[in-house]
Design a protein around this motif. Sequence first.
Motif, PDB file in Angstrom:
ATOM      1  N   SER A  16       0.829  -1.206   0.000  1.00 29.62           N
ATOM      2  CA  SER A  16       0.000   0.000   0.000  1.00 29.62           C
ATOM      3  C   SER A  16       0.864   1.257   0.000  1.00 29.62           C
ATOM      4  O   SER A  16       0.564   2.230  -0.691  1.00 29.62           O
ATOM      5  N   ASP A  54       1.022   4.046  -2.836  1.00 30.23           N
ATOM      6  CA  ASP A  54       0.715   5.397  -2.374  1.00 30.23           C
ATOM      7  C   ASP A  54       1.784   6.391  -2.831  1.00 30.23           C
ATOM      8  O   ASP A  54       1.530   7.584  -2.954  1.00 30.23           O
ATOM      9  N   ALA A 106      -4.163   2.927   4.001  1.00 25.49           N
ATOM     10  CA  ALA A 106      -3.761   4.250   3.503  1.00 25.49           C
ATOM     11  C   ALA A 106      -4.294   5.374   4.382  1.00 25.49           C
ATOM     12  O   ALA A 106      -3.622   6.392   4.593  1.00 25.49           O
ATOM     13  N   ALA A 161      -5.112   2.568  -2.112  1.00 28.45           N
ATOM     14  CA  ALA A 161      -4.075   3.525  -1.699  1.00 28.45           C
ATOM     15  C   ALA A 161      -4.043   4.732  -2.630  1.00 28.45           C
ATOM     16  O   ALA A 161      -3.918   5.882  -2.184  1.00 28.45           O
ATOM     17  N   ARG A 211      -4.901   8.691  -1.799  1.00 19.59           N
ATOM     18  CA  ARG A 211      -3.913   9.730  -2.097  1.00 19.59           C
ATOM     19  C   ARG A 211      -4.481  10.809  -3.016  1.00 19.59           C
ATOM     20  O   ARG A 211      -4.316  12.001  -2.761  1.00 19.59           O
TER      21      ARG A 211
END
Length: 242
Positions: free
Chosen positions: A109, A113, A182, A233, A237
């Motif tokens: 993850s 990310d 995340a 993830a 973001r």
Amino acid sequence: MRSLRDFCTGVGFFLKGVAWAARNGRWWLFGLIPAVIAFAVYVVALILLGTNALTLAELLTPFADSWSWRGEFRGAVAVALFLGGLAVSVLTFAAVTLTIGEPFYEKLSSLADGIEEPDGPPWWQTLPRSIKDSLVTLWYVLLFTVPLLVLGFVPVLGQTVVPVVGAAVSGFFLTVELSTLALERRGMLRKERFRVLRANLPVSLGFGVVVFLLFMLPLVAIVAMPAAVAGAAMMVRDRLAA
């Protein structure tokens, strides 16, 4: 119109996760190991449930002993029990797989990310909280799933509206589980995670519904698990915590 566009955006994040997994084959292969272990456990559990569903139905419906149509009624209850078990297995597969492979999926993850994994306590110290959060999520799932299973036996409604609502509910809670890594990386605990996902409901549903439908296919659930973690993830973001 905007909601539909956001829903499609959520679907797109899963596809981005698939593309990431395709470019990072080594991580995708490692991600299959916890998924295979969890899948084997669920297969055994579902086989046991399927072979004993009628017995369970009889134990749960002693009031029907004198009914002339008790066989048909208990058969329907047995089917409902198995379908309920299948639905719960799909909804909890991600949580169990993430728990089994938490150290690996945390790294996966983080890579998807695009940020360095932050310093923090080792995974075994956060495991009790993760399990507690998953149990709370499961409680919410059951609050929705059990009434939907009952409504599924209502003619017309059970074959039209209920499956759509069920897929939406299941998709949302799958997004809850898959985005946990995340969002926790950004310091968000359970209540704040739910708030963020509800505030971006169309995106959350778009991502979760497509994952839910794919996870209904047993072998696809194994293959798609690393991609789902990576896609979640990227969704956090780029959209949920941008």
